[in-house]
Design an enzyme around this catalytic site. Sequence first.
Site, PDB file in Angstrom:
ATOM      1  N   TYR A  76      56.002   4.109 -37.314  1.00 12.05           N
ATOM      2  CA  TYR A  76      55.423   4.271 -38.644  1.00 12.05           C
ATOM      3  C   TYR A  76      54.344   5.348 -38.668  1.00 12.05           C
ATOM      4  O   TYR A  76      53.414   5.316 -37.889  1.00 12.05           O
ATOM      5  CB  TYR A  76      54.807   2.954 -39.119  1.00 12.05           C
ATOM      6  CG  TYR A  76      54.064   3.147 -40.401  1.00 12.05           C
ATOM      7  CD1 TYR A  76      54.764   3.334 -41.583  1.00 12.05           C
ATOM      8  CD2 TYR A  76      52.683   3.191 -40.432  1.00 12.05           C
ATOM      9  CE1 TYR A  76      54.101   3.553 -42.766  1.00 12.05           C
ATOM     10  CE2 TYR A  76      52.006   3.406 -41.611  1.00 12.05           C
ATOM     11  CZ  TYR A  76      52.717   3.584 -42.770  1.00 12.05           C
ATOM     12  OH  TYR A  76      52.050   3.806 -43.935  1.00 12.05           O
TER      13      TYR A  76
ATOM     14  N   LYS B 269      54.771   7.270 -45.413  1.00  8.88           N
ATOM     15  CA  LYS B 269      55.898   7.878 -46.130  1.00  8.88           C
ATOM     16  C   LYS B 269      55.683   9.390 -46.149  1.00  8.88           C
ATOM     17  O   LYS B 269      54.554   9.856 -46.194  1.00  8.88           O
ATOM     18  CB  LYS B 269      55.919   7.358 -47.560  1.00  8.88           C
ATOM     19  CG  LYS B 269      56.480   5.952 -47.693  1.00  8.88           C
ATOM     20  CD  LYS B 269      57.991   5.963 -47.794  1.00  8.88           C
ATOM     21  CE  LYS B 269      58.520   4.535 -47.848  1.00  8.88           C
ATOM     22  NZ  LYS B 269      59.913   4.452 -47.484  1.00  8.88           N
TER      23      LYS B 269
ATOM     24  N   ASP C 120      49.628  15.428 -44.833  1.00  5.67           N
ATOM     25  CA  ASP C 120      48.492  14.509 -44.917  1.00  5.67           C
ATOM     26  C   ASP C 120      47.726  14.697 -43.613  1.00  5.67           C
ATOM     27  O   ASP C 120      48.200  14.321 -42.547  1.00  5.67           O
ATOM     28  CB  ASP C 120      49.027  13.082 -45.056  1.00  5.67           C
ATOM     29  CG  ASP C 120      47.920  12.036 -45.016  1.00  5.67           C
ATOM     30  OD1 ASP C 120      46.774  12.371 -44.651  1.00  5.67           O
ATOM     31  OD2 ASP C 120      48.217  10.869 -45.334  1.00  5.67           O
TER      32      ASP C 120
END
Length: 383
Positions: free
Chosen positions: A226, A229, A10
């Site tokens: 974080y 995912k 990503d």
Amino acid sequence: MLTLSIIKADTGGWVGHSSVHPRMTEVAQRAVDSARGDLLVDGQVASCGDDLALVMTHERGCDTEAVHRFAWDVFQQTTGVARDLGLYGAGQDLLSDAFSGNLRGMGPGYAELDLTERPSEPVLVFLADKTEPGAWNLPLYKMFADPFNTPGLIIDPHMHDGFLFEVYDLFEERRLVLDLPSELYDLLLFIGAPARYVVHRVVSKTLGETAAATSTQRLSLIAGRYVGKDDPVMAVRCQSGLPAVGEALEPFSFPYAVAGAMRGSHHAPMMPVAAADAHPTRFDGPPRVVCLGYQVHDGQLGMPRDMFADPSFDRARARANEVMDYFRAHGPFEPHRLPLDDMEYTTMPAVAARLTDRWEPFGPEAPATVPAPLPAPATAGAG
Ligand code: F6R
Ligand code: MG
Ligand code: MG
């Protein structure tokens, strides 16, 4: 020996975390085109949600520096496009400033397998968004170990001996090979916990070759913070002693629950979709999977078939939407929201620290406390 490498990252979302911008795909495809016939035998660019995937064949083996470096460079370029266009989360999965050696631990995910090309080599490439690598555990079990899904396990003599499952323990960074079907129950004990145990590879005992490979990097653990995912990819070889194409697709007729969706912190159904629909919008979900079918020949990928662009998956999609309504109605309650330890990011430590002095013991050893005064009863007849 041919190697199939699917490397994905990503590097920026259009809009929010919902898809890859066409300009990023163009830039990546141009880079892949210029490497074809040199570093690569063949290559194509695909995407699912905000994840861009390079599907490549080459002759350099798994975990090869040159191929991983190439992918890293392509992702730098698509990050540049994302920055220029102000796309969301530009460079999200590139966790390091510089490439070194291979992509392990650097953010991008990859599934790779070496294969001796058969006269006809059907390969399915699965790309998912808004979920995690353990999302492949259930379908891999069904494809390669469940005769209710795969009759070939019973009636194809080349499948009857079963398969070896290589399982990664993502928490302890160790791996285990289990021999199916005799160790079936042991396998399920582990891979039924997909946040921790992930099927990394399936090997055919008869062929002596890898039949399926998944990406297993877990970004949240790698980064220690974080970063979203680590939306997974998977390659599955099919037919002639391996699951038929239809046996490999069948598990996705059930929209099973996976971890992911909004803020990587919710259970939601896995929805099989055509490539044109691989853009999670509702509640940053539902998590979805596309499947590109390749008939690999002389190392060439050929034109991909969009395997879930098929009305026979309409019921799975409709059911996924119903299941999504059901989960959403739970709001911030489990089992929609993940257990505390599995959430990708959480305000729990800060809230717990703020309230720490206000907790009082209430067990049998607790000091007697003066009960808080009750409100005065309402006067009879008043009003
Ligand atoms: C899930 C995902 C999104 C984001 C959410 C919040 O994997 O990527 O659901 O977590 O859109 O994103 P930020 O924190 O970037 O605003
Ligand atoms: Mg994103
Ligand atoms: Mg994603």
